[in-house]
Design a protein around this motif. Structure first.
Motif, PDB file in Angstrom:
ATOM      1  N   GLU A 236      38.470  67.668  52.748  1.00  0.00           N
ATOM      2  CA  GLU A 236      39.816  67.326  52.288  1.00  0.00           C
ATOM      3  C   GLU A 236      40.547  66.444  53.298  1.00  0.00           C
ATOM      4  O   GLU A 236      41.300  65.544  52.910  1.00  0.00           O
TER       5      GLU A 236
ATOM      6  N   TRP B 247      39.554  62.749  53.020  1.00  0.00           N
ATOM      7  CA  TRP B 247      39.999  62.074  51.794  1.00  0.00           C
ATOM      8  C   TRP B 247      41.497  62.179  51.540  1.00  0.00           C
ATOM      9  O   TRP B 247      41.997  61.615  50.566  1.00  0.00           O
TER      10      TRP B 247
ATOM     11  N   GLN C 235      43.195  58.871  50.909  1.00  0.00           N
ATOM     12  CA  GLN C 235      42.511  57.919  50.034  1.00  0.00           C
ATOM     13  C   GLN C 235      43.042  58.055  48.605  1.00  0.00           C
ATOM     14  O   GLN C 235      43.713  59.023  48.262  1.00  0.00           O
TER      15      GLN C 235
ATOM     16  N   ALA D  46      39.678  64.495  46.965  1.00  0.00           N
ATOM     17  CA  ALA D  46      38.390  64.570  47.660  1.00  0.00           C
ATOM     18  C   ALA D  46      37.294  64.905  46.662  1.00  0.00           C
ATOM     19  O   ALA D  46      37.454  65.806  45.838  1.00  0.00           O
TER      20      ALA D  46
ATOM     21  N   LEU E 274      31.376  61.906  44.405  1.00  0.00           N
ATOM     22  CA  LEU E 274      31.374  60.848  45.406  1.00  0.00           C
ATOM     23  C   LEU E 274      30.625  59.625  44.869  1.00  0.00           C
ATOM     24  O   LEU E 274      31.041  58.486  45.088  1.00  0.00           O
TER      25      LEU E 274
ATOM     26  N   LYS F 186      32.928  57.495  42.864  1.00  0.00           N
ATOM     27  CA  LYS F 186      33.788  56.662  43.713  1.00  0.00           C
ATOM     28  C   LYS F 186      33.002  55.471  44.262  1.00  0.00           C
ATOM     29  O   LYS F 186      33.499  54.345  44.301  1.00  0.00           O
TER      30      LYS F 186
ATOM     31  N   TRP G 137      36.810  55.108  55.500  1.00  0.00           N
ATOM     32  CA  TRP G 137      36.740  56.517  55.919  1.00  0.00           C
ATOM     33  C   TRP G 137      35.467  56.730  56.722  1.00  0.00           C
ATOM     34  O   TRP G 137      34.477  56.035  56.548  1.00  0.00           O
TER      35      TRP G 137
END
Length: 198
Positions: A37, A40, A43, A47, A54, A57, A105
């Motif tokens: 968490e 992210w 972002q 998360a 993921l 994304k 990130w």
């Protein structure tokens, strides 16, 4: 030098390699910070809780790259050979000789290490010295003090704040703090970053 459009390339330093982001990096990226968490928090979107989330994304970013909106890189830690995050060129305007480094990130284990500093050194060197950019900008959430401190340590100048700029995943509004480095400031920034990486 006439500014050039950035394309996917591989940039190698002492600690990391930036290589074109691809689906082959997904497993490493999920291990590095897929469910964290804190990674992210700032972002767009929540998360990811699973590898598939993921992956969604990642594929959205690759689709945006195919549309010319981003040039994304996997951040590969040389000692382990694993991807530990991603970063991108974005908001690219060749006619105005500018771009942004963003959508970045790194896994928590790599915070406050040489990874972020060297990634920025590689990207900035490429932007100013190979692409001929005159301005590189970075922005972050006004509440993300860790990111603001990291950007300041790069040598970027704080320019100002765009108020009520973007909606956060929780529905609240963020102000975006903008920073930049200009081409004539780059030699001093490069020297500082080189010393920090060494």
């Amino acid at each position: 030098m006439v500014a050039k459009t950035p394309f996917p390339v591989t940039l190698t330093g002492r600690h990391i390699r930036l290589e074109p982001l691809a689906e082959k990096h997904l497993d490493d990226l999920f291990l590095a910070g897929g469910q964290d968490e804190d990674v992210w928090r700032w972002q767009a979107g929540p998360a990811p809780q699973t590898r598939d989330e993921l992956g969604l994304k990642l594929r959205e970013l690759l689709d945006d790259a195919a549309a010319g909106k981003y040039v994304p890189f996997a951040v590969v830690h040389l000692a382990s050979g694993r991807a530990v995050g991603w970063t991108s060129f974005m908001d690219i305007d060749v006619s105005d000789e500018r771009l942004e480094i963003g959508y970045t990130w790194h896994g928590r284990a790599y915070w406050r290490t040489a990874v972020n500093t060297e990634a920025k050194l590689l990207l900035l060197t490429h932007a100013f010295e190979e692409l001929g950019m005159g301005r590189v900008q970075l922005k972050t959430d006004h509440m993300n003090l860790r990111s603001q401190a990291a950007i300041t340590r790069l040598g970027a100048q704080r320019e100002g704040v765009l108020r009520r700029h973007r909606r956060r995943p929780d529905g609240s509004w963020r102000d975006s703090v903008y920073f930049s480095i200009l081409a004539d400031e780059w030699p001093g920034v490069r020297e500082r970053l080189g010393c920090r990486v060494a």
